[in-house]
Design a protein around this motif. Structure first.
Motif, PDB file in Angstrom:
ATOM      1  N   LEU A  35      14.330 -31.525 -34.570  1.00 23.55           N
ATOM      2  CA  LEU A  35      13.444 -32.618 -34.173  1.00 23.55           C
ATOM      3  C   LEU A  35      13.404 -32.801 -32.659  1.00 23.55           C
ATOM      4  O   LEU A  35      12.710 -33.689 -32.161  1.00 23.55           O
ATOM      5  N   SER A  36      14.125 -31.973 -31.931  1.00 21.22           N
ATOM      6  CA  SER A  36      14.176 -32.113 -30.479  1.00 21.22           C
ATOM      7  C   SER A  36      12.882 -31.609 -29.840  1.00 21.22           C
ATOM      8  O   SER A  36      12.147 -30.816 -30.438  1.00 21.22           O
ATOM      9  N   PRO A  37      12.586 -32.062 -28.622  1.00 21.69           N
ATOM     10  CA  PRO A  37      11.373 -31.594 -27.945  1.00 21.69           C
ATOM     11  C   PRO A  37      11.496 -30.143 -27.520  1.00 21.69           C
ATOM     12  O   PRO A  37      12.588 -29.638 -27.243  1.00 21.69           O
ATOM     13  N   ALA A  38      10.364 -29.461 -27.484  1.00 20.17           N
ATOM     14  CA  ALA A  38      10.333 -28.059 -27.084  1.00 20.17           C
ATOM     15  C   ALA A  38       8.996 -27.771 -26.408  1.00 20.17           C
ATOM     16  O   ALA A  38       8.018 -28.472 -26.648  1.00 20.17           O
ATOM     17  N   PRO A  39       8.937 -26.747 -25.565  1.00 23.21           N
ATOM     18  CA  PRO A  39       7.689 -26.455 -24.855  1.00 23.21           C
ATOM     19  C   PRO A  39       6.569 -26.038 -25.799  1.00 23.21           C
ATOM     20  O   PRO A  39       6.793 -25.313 -26.769  1.00 23.21           O
ATOM     21  N   HIS A  40       5.352 -26.530 -25.500  1.00 22.16           N
ATOM     22  CA  HIS A  40       4.126 -26.144 -26.216  1.00 22.16           C
ATOM     23  C   HIS A  40       4.198 -26.463 -27.708  1.00 22.16           C
ATOM     24  O   HIS A  40       3.585 -25.787 -28.524  1.00 22.16           O
ATOM     25  N   HIS A  41       4.962 -27.479 -28.093  1.00 22.49           N
ATOM     26  CA  HIS A  41       5.133 -27.819 -29.511  1.00 22.49           C
ATOM     27  C   HIS A  41       5.667 -26.629 -30.308  1.00 22.49           C
ATOM     28  O   HIS A  41       5.379 -26.472 -31.494  1.00 22.49           O
ATOM     29  N   SER A  42       6.441 -25.798 -29.634  1.00 24.85           N
ATOM     30  CA  SER A  42       6.991 -24.609 -30.284  1.00 24.85           C
ATOM     31  C   SER A  42       8.333 -24.938 -30.919  1.00 24.85           C
ATOM     32  O   SER A  42       8.851 -26.054 -30.806  1.00 24.85           O
ATOM     33  N   ARG A  43       8.893 -23.964 -31.579  1.00 26.55           N
ATOM     34  CA  ARG A  43      10.264 -24.041 -32.081  1.00 26.55           C
ATOM     35  C   ARG A  43      10.942 -22.718 -31.727  1.00 26.55           C
ATOM     36  O   ARG A  43      11.079 -21.831 -32.580  1.00 26.55           O
ATOM     37  N   PRO A  44      11.358 -22.601 -30.467  1.00 32.52           N
ATOM     38  CA  PRO A  44      11.881 -21.306 -30.021  1.00 32.52           C
ATOM     39  C   PRO A  44      13.323 -21.060 -30.397  1.00 32.52           C
ATOM     40  O   PRO A  44      13.937 -20.121 -29.899  1.00 32.52           O
ATOM     41  N   LEU A 108       6.435 -19.246 -27.305  1.00 36.32           N
ATOM     42  CA  LEU A 108       6.469 -19.383 -25.858  1.00 36.32           C
ATOM     43  C   LEU A 108       5.350 -18.573 -25.205  1.00 36.32           C
ATOM     44  O   LEU A 108       4.865 -17.586 -25.768  1.00 36.32           O
ATOM     45  N   ASP A 109       4.961 -18.990 -24.015  1.00 37.08           N
ATOM     46  CA  ASP A 109       3.930 -18.275 -23.278  1.00 37.08           C
ATOM     47  C   ASP A 109       4.531 -17.075 -22.564  1.00 37.08           C
ATOM     48  O   ASP A 109       5.711 -17.062 -22.212  1.00 37.08           O
ATOM     49  N   ARG A 110       3.689 -16.081 -22.355  1.00 38.11           N
ATOM     50  CA  ARG A 110       4.083 -14.898 -21.594  1.00 38.11           C
ATOM     51  C   ARG A 110       3.296 -14.863 -20.294  1.00 38.11           C
ATOM     52  O   ARG A 110       2.101 -15.162 -20.271  1.00 38.11           O
ATOM     53  N   PRO A 112       2.617 -12.636 -16.428  1.00 38.23           N
ATOM     54  CA  PRO A 112       2.783 -11.321 -15.797  1.00 38.23           C
ATOM     55  C   PRO A 112       3.807 -11.317 -14.667  1.00 38.23           C
ATOM     56  O   PRO A 112       4.269 -10.249 -14.264  1.00 38.23           O
ATOM     57  N   ASP A 113       4.157 -12.507 -14.144  1.00 37.13           N
ATOM     58  CA  ASP A 113       5.089 -12.551 -13.018  1.00 37.13           C
ATOM     59  C   ASP A 113       6.445 -13.083 -13.479  1.00 37.13           C
ATOM     60  O   ASP A 113       6.552 -13.900 -14.401  1.00 37.13           O
ATOM     61  N   GLU A 114       7.484 -12.622 -12.789  1.00 34.84           N
ATOM     62  CA  GLU A 114       8.855 -12.955 -13.176  1.00 34.84           C
ATOM     63  C   GLU A 114       9.155 -14.438 -12.997  1.00 34.84           C
ATOM     64  O   GLU A 114       9.895 -15.025 -13.793  1.00 34.84           O
ATOM     65  N   THR A 115       8.595 -15.069 -11.971  1.00 35.45           N
ATOM     66  CA  THR A 115       8.916 -16.467 -11.692  1.00 35.45           C
ATOM     67  C   THR A 115       8.507 -17.377 -12.849  1.00 35.45           C
ATOM     68  O   THR A 115       9.308 -18.188 -13.333  1.00 35.45           O
ATOM     69  N   ARG A 116       7.276 -17.260 -13.311  1.00 29.59           N
ATOM     70  CA  ARG A 116       6.830 -18.116 -14.419  1.00 29.59           C
ATOM     71  C   ARG A 116       7.471 -17.711 -15.742  1.00 29.59           C
ATOM     72  O   ARG A 116       7.737 -18.558 -16.590  1.00 29.59           O
ATOM     73  N   TRP A 121      11.351 -19.306 -20.064  1.00 31.09           N
ATOM     74  CA  TRP A 121      12.620 -19.155 -20.786  1.00 31.09           C
ATOM     75  C   TRP A 121      13.553 -20.327 -20.472  1.00 31.09           C
ATOM     76  O   TRP A 121      14.269 -20.807 -21.347  1.00 31.09           O
ATOM     77  N   GLY A 122      13.499 -20.799 -19.227  1.00 26.76           N
ATOM     78  CA  GLY A 122      14.311 -21.958 -18.853  1.00 26.76           C
ATOM     79  C   GLY A 122      13.930 -23.195 -19.638  1.00 26.76           C
ATOM     80  O   GLY A 122      14.804 -23.980 -20.050  1.00 26.76           O
ATOM     81  N   MET A 123      12.627 -23.388 -19.879  1.00 31.08           N
ATOM     82  CA  MET A 123      12.194 -24.524 -20.700  1.00 31.08           C
ATOM     83  C   MET A 123      12.750 -24.409 -22.112  1.00 31.08           C
ATOM     84  O   MET A 123      13.194 -25.394 -22.712  1.00 31.08           O
TER      85      MET A 123
END
Length: 201
Positions: A35-44, A108-110, A112-116, A121-123
């Motif tokens: 039930l915890s929050p996650a990015p993009h309403h995902s369940r990673p 999760l979103d993918r 092309p650049d390492e920073t994003r 993954w940090g989210m």
């Protein structure tokens, strides 16, 4: 306003009575985690409930072998390596149940650049922390003891392979769960130094 009792009740407790924790109770803890929050309403996240001797031994052995190699590489003496690995092994197999939190890229979103990509993954990793907190608060509400163990984040592949999990599941958090040993007295919590930890703007 005061801190809610159910938050105060959560403590890191490593001393358990030997009786098992029911599967229905463990499932309820995992449901609370989800039930915890996650990015993009995902369940990673994926959770592995481990309450068999074989499962606990496999995980403790797999992570222990990796830690043994790391400690040796750090220059620790063989005696110290044996001591640390044995203590870790005993802690893991001594808990009535374990809940292993894993991360996946599911939802999760993918980029092309390492920073994003690293931020994405940090989210997910932050959301796993929130899930673990939910699980431990639910355990405290059920009058169960729990303890968050960070070991898997140092050896996610070793933990995954020890339990023969899917390749995309990367373990990052381990929670020990059981009925608290009545004689165990947790350390007194120090006061929260708000003036050091918070600023107002």
């Amino acid at each position: 306003m005061t801190i809610p009792d159910f938050i105060e009740a959560r403590r890191s407790i490593r001393a358990f009575r030997p009786e098992p924790v029911g599967r229905a109770t463990l499932d309820a803890l995992v449901e609370a985690a989800c039930l915890s929050p996650a990015p993009h309403h995902s369940r990673p996240w994926r959770f592995v409930v481990i309450d068999t001797d074989a499962g606990k031994t496999a995980l403790a052995t797999g992570m222990g072998e990796r830690w043994r190699a790391d400690l040796a590489g750090d220059g620790a003496s063989p005696e110290r390596v044996d001591e640390l690995v044995a203590a870790s092994h005993a802690k893991i197999i001594g808990a009535p149940a374990l809940v292993l939190g894993c991360l996946t890229w599911n939802g999760l979103d993918r980029y092309p650049d390492e920073t994003r990509q690293r931020a994405e993954w940090g989210m997910a990793l932050l959301s796993l922390g929130a899930a673990v907190e939910n699980l431990m608060l639910a355990a405290a509400h059920a009058e169960l003891a729990s303890c968050w163990v960070a070991a898997p984040i140092f050896c996610p592949e070793a933990a995954r392979d020890a339990l023969e999990l899917p390749a995309e599941w990367l373990p990052h958090a381990l929670v020990l769960v059981g009925h608290p040993e009545p004689s165990y007295v947790p350390r007194e919590r120090p006061p929260v130094p708000l003036d050091e930890l918070r600023v107002n703007k």
